[in-house]
Design a protein around this motif. Structure first.
Motif, mmCIF file in Angstrom:
data_model
loop_
_atom_site.group_PDB
_atom_site.id
_atom_site.type_symbol
_atom_site.label_atom_id
_atom_site.label_comp_id
_atom_site.label_asym_id
_atom_site.label_seq_id
_atom_site.Cartn_x
_atom_site.Cartn_y
_atom_site.Cartn_z
ATOM 1 N N LEU A 144 10.231 -32.576 -26.364
ATOM 2 C CA LEU A 144 11.186 -32.142 -25.334
ATOM 3 C C LEU A 144 11.304 -33.165 -24.210
ATOM 4 O O LEU A 144 11.949 -32.887 -23.197
ATOM 5 N N SER A 145 10.679 -34.339 -24.389
ATOM 6 C CA SER A 145 10.701 -35.410 -23.378
ATOM 7 C C SER A 145 10.177 -34.948 -22.028
ATOM 8 O O SER A 145 10.572 -35.449 -20.978
ATOM 9 N N SER A 146 9.285 -33.939 -22.061
ATOM 10 C CA SER A 146 8.726 -33.452 -20.795
ATOM 11 C C SER A 146 7.630 -34.378 -20.286
ATOM 12 O O SER A 146 7.361 -34.439 -19.087
ATOM 13 N N ARG A 147 7.001 -35.110 -21.221
ATOM 14 C CA ARG A 147 5.969 -36.058 -20.827
ATOM 15 C C ARG A 147 6.169 -37.338 -21.613
ATOM 16 O O ARG A 147 6.422 -37.316 -22.806
ATOM 17 N N CYS A 148 6.054 -38.476 -20.937
ATOM 18 C CA CYS A 148 6.246 -39.768 -21.590
ATOM 19 C C CYS A 148 5.153 -40.729 -21.150
ATOM 20 O O CYS A 148 4.584 -40.595 -20.055
ATOM 21 N N CYS A 149 4.850 -41.702 -22.008
ATOM 22 C CA CYS A 149 3.866 -42.742 -21.726
ATOM 23 C C CYS A 149 4.576 -44.097 -21.670
ATOM 24 O O CYS A 149 5.703 -44.243 -22.145
ATOM 25 N N ALA A 150 3.910 -45.066 -21.116
ATOM 26 C CA ALA A 150 4.514 -46.393 -21.001
ATOM 27 C C ALA A 150 4.584 -47.096 -22.340
ATOM 28 O O ALA A 150 5.489 -47.901 -22.593
ATOM 29 N N TYR A 151 3.628 -46.799 -23.246
ATOM 30 C CA TYR A 151 3.584 -47.483 -24.534
ATOM 31 C C TYR A 151 3.559 -46.454 -25.654
ATOM 32 O O TYR A 151 3.282 -45.277 -25.460
ATOM 33 N N GLY A 152 3.806 -46.922 -26.873
ATOM 34 C CA GLY A 152 3.770 -46.080 -28.053
ATOM 35 C C GLY A 152 4.047 -46.894 -29.290
ATOM 36 O O GLY A 152 4.313 -48.097 -29.231
ATOM 37 N N PHE A 153 4.006 -46.245 -30.457
ATOM 38 C CA PHE A 153 4.333 -46.906 -31.710
ATOM 39 C C PHE A 153 5.825 -46.789 -31.992
ATOM 40 O O PHE A 153 6.451 -45.776 -31.655
ATOM 41 N N TYR A 154 6.358 -47.796 -32.672
ATOM 42 C CA TYR A 154 7.772 -47.805 -33.038
ATOM 43 C C TYR A 154 7.889 -47.772 -34.560
ATOM 44 O O TYR A 154 7.081 -48.374 -35.272
ATOM 45 N N SER A 155 8.904 -47.048 -35.025
ATOM 46 C CA SER A 155 9.160 -46.992 -36.462
ATOM 47 C C SER A 155 9.885 -48.271 -36.902
ATOM 48 O O SER A 155 10.472 -48.989 -36.090
ATOM 49 N N ALA A 156 9.811 -48.509 -38.230
ATOM 50 C CA ALA A 156 10.409 -49.720 -38.795
ATOM 51 C C ALA A 156 10.707 -49.455 -40.273
ATOM 52 O O ALA A 156 10.226 -48.465 -40.840
#
Length: 284
Positions: free
Chosen positions: A107-119
């Motif tokens: 729900l985009s209620s919490r976000c972090c500065a970094y994460g994994f990206y799909s490919a």
């Protein structure tokens, strides 16, 4: 491998954490992905919406169970360890997810500065992608043998050559709890020369001929309530060492054999007023 391919292409442009701490030499995860948000369930007659891995994992397990039902109908053994076949198929029965990241919640209620990206292909965000059940079923119905598959019926014939060595090492420390079942063949010799820590509640079958305890050399500090011997009914031949200082209550009816008082040799000072002998009736 699929894991090495991902990190060789993606990390060239993304250098921030968590890629710097990801151990690429270990096993990659996840293997596959399933929808994990807003599952509708009924609890006590009421509908609830749930999300998370606890919702997605049982869905994939249900798909595997359906495949096993189809395989058993074709006399094929059930699926066993699936991981090697997933990577040998290289995600052929998955919908590849090539965009997105996991920096935020659903729900985009919490976000972090970094994460994994799909490919394209395998990625640490969705694995090979979401399972396409039609392709998933078709692949495992046309594959007669799967690594780690379970036999539908056990074999009635034992292995031809049993192992020469046992598979389990014997325990060196005895169990805290005794066995419920006795040994098939009891031993006739004791297993140890040391006594047990706790005494037995059952007496020995044959008593010993000799007493096990030595007699005490010192009397106890408290006298016994009972006499040590049964009194005799016969008097002793020897008098007591010390006569009683108190006379008896009743005098004896028999005279003593020897008078206790010696006669006086010296006459008395005053003569007796009475003769000692009665006079004779006849003159002498």
């Amino acid at each position: 491998t699929a894991q090495n391919k991902y990190f060789s292409t993606v990390t060239a442009t993304i250098t921030q954490s968590p890629y710097q701490t990801y151990i690429q030499g270990n096993r990659g995860y996840p293997d596959l992905a399933m929808a994990a948000s807003r599952y509708q369930i009924a609890i006590n007659g009421k509908m609830y919406s749930v999300s998370g891995t606890s919702a997605a994992t049982p869905v994939f397990a249900g798909l595997v169970s359906l495949v096993n039902s189809y395989r058993l109908a074709k006399n094929l053994p059930p699926l066993g360890y699936l991981t090697p076949s997933i990577y040998s198929n290289n995600g052929g029965y998955a919908r590849d997810i090539t965009s997105g990241n996991n920096k935020c919640t659903s729900l985009s209620s919490r976000c972090c500065a970094y994460g994994f990206y799909s490919a394209p292909g395998w990625d640490p965000l969705t694995g090979f992608g979401s399972v396409n059940f039609t392709k998933f079923l078709s692949y495992y119905l046309t594959t007669s043998s799967v690594e780690g598959s379970v036999s539908s019926s056990p074999s009635r014939i034992p292995t031809s050559y049993p192992t020469h060595s046992p598979t389990n090492n014997p325990t060196y420390i005895p169990s805290k709890y005794p066995s419920k079942y006795p040994t098939s063949t009891p031993t006739i010799s004791p297993t140890s020369g040391l006594p047990t820590a706790l005494p037995s509640y059952i007496p020995t079958l044959s008593p010993t001929k000799s007493p096990t305890l030595n007699p005490t050399y010192f009397p106890s500090f408290q006298p016994s309530d009972l006499p040590t011997k049964i009194p005799t009914v016969y008097p002793t031949d020897e008098p007591t060492n010390f006569p009683s200082p108190f006379p008896t209550n009743f005098p004896s009816s028999l005279p003593t054999n020897t008078p206790t008082t010696n006669p006086t040799i010296i006459p008395t000072n005053n003569p007796s007023s009475k003769p000692t002998i009665s006079p004779s009736c006849s003159p002498s």
